[in-house]
Design an enzyme around this catalytic site. Structure first.
Site, PDB file in Angstrom:
ATOM      1  N   ASP A  41       0.829  -1.200   0.000  1.00 55.82           N
ATOM      2  CA  ASP A  41       0.000   0.000   0.000  1.00 55.82           C
ATOM      3  C   ASP A  41       0.869   1.258   0.000  1.00 55.82           C
ATOM      4  O   ASP A  41       0.609   2.214  -0.740  1.00 55.82           O
ATOM      5  CB  ASP A  41      -0.921  -0.021   1.222  1.00 55.82           C
ATOM      6  CG  ASP A  41      -1.733   1.250   1.364  1.00 55.82           C
ATOM      7  OD1 ASP A  41      -2.667   1.453   0.579  1.00 55.82           O
ATOM      8  OD2 ASP A  41      -1.424   2.054   2.264  1.00 55.82           O
ATOM      9  N   GLU A 113      -2.201  -5.498  -3.582  1.00 57.56           N
ATOM     10  CA  GLU A 113      -1.248  -4.689  -2.832  1.00 57.56           C
ATOM     11  C   GLU A 113      -0.171  -5.566  -2.193  1.00 57.56           C
ATOM     12  O   GLU A 113       1.004  -5.179  -2.138  1.00 57.56           O
ATOM     13  CB  GLU A 113      -1.977  -3.892  -1.752  1.00 57.56           C
ATOM     14  CG  GLU A 113      -2.792  -2.725  -2.297  1.00 57.56           C
ATOM     15  CD  GLU A 113      -3.409  -1.886  -1.206  1.00 57.56           C
ATOM     16  OE1 GLU A 113      -3.518  -0.657  -1.395  1.00 57.56           O
ATOM     17  OE2 GLU A 113      -3.786  -2.448  -0.155  1.00 57.56           O
TER      18      GLU A 113
END
Length: 223
Positions: A41, A113
């Site tokens: 992320d 992610e």
């Protein structure tokens, strides 16, 4: 043998175990992908911010923030994950598997992610950023105009302010349902409209946004 890559994924892992972990949901046991997701992320947000800065030199800071938010949100990441068929490879526990977790937006976005985070550990910053740019970067060309990326309440407020009119007024006119299924109906009053518009959603914030969107549509239809 553990796969070192996936069809359509422009990266091959030196350590296939990292890819396996990135595809493992916590419902399947340890080691799962949550820590890799955290890493991915951060990498994703930085890489997309830098990419937008280079490719949209005319964009103001607020517009860049809105464009980045659109690109890194769960919905966009889940769309990319579906294009890569990640749902076919995500490892889930029996409960999540039975409930269709491989189709869930949040699980797919988290897995993507996590793959970015795994690539960072496996190949370093440059290789991981190249992966993000290859997978997410093309979405920049399909972004709508920056003005349309503003949420409906902001767009409506700016429209009225530009005309020197009073700000819209939002009133909750109804609440129904149990706490976990609460539905809010919000009325949005605008001076330019003969009557307020209403919208219903599962939270007051979402209902206000939906009412603002309806007001904008009404104003466009009458202009």
């Amino acid at each position: 043998m553990r796969p070192a890559s996936l069809p359509g994924l422009p990266y091959t892992f030196d350590d296939p175990g990292l890819l396996e972990q990135a595809l493992t949901h916590r419902s399947c046991g340890n080691p799962h992908n949550e820590r890799l997701e955290f890493l991915g992320d951060a990498l994703l947000n930085f890489t997309i911010a830098a990419l937008l800065y280079r490719r949209r030199p005319e964009a103001a800071e607020g517009d860049l923030s809105r464009m980045r938010a659109r690109l890194v949100r769960d919905r966009t990441l889940a769309e990319i994950a579906r294009e890569l068929d990640l749902g076919d490879h995500v490892r889930l526990g029996p409960g999540e598997l039975k409930s269709g977790g491989y189709l869930r937006e949040s699980i797919l976005a988290d897995a993507l992610e996590a793959i970015f985070g795994a690539a960072l550990l496996d190949g370093g910053v440059v290789a991981a950023r190249e992966l993000v740019e290859a997978v997410v970067g093309p979405r920049i060309d399909t972004l709508p105009a920056a003005e349309l990326l503003k949420d409906p309440k902001t767009r409506l407020q700016e429209l009225l302010q530009g005309k020197g009119l009073a700000l819209p007024e939002y009133i909750v006119v109804d609440e129904q349902g149990a706490d976990h299924l609460r539905q809010f109906t919000v009325e949005c009053g605008v001076d330019l409209l003969d009557a307020p518009v209403q919208a219903t959603a599962g939270s007051r914030r979402k209902a206000e946004q939906a009412a603002a969107r309806a007001a904008l549509e009404r104003l466009e239809a009458t202009s």
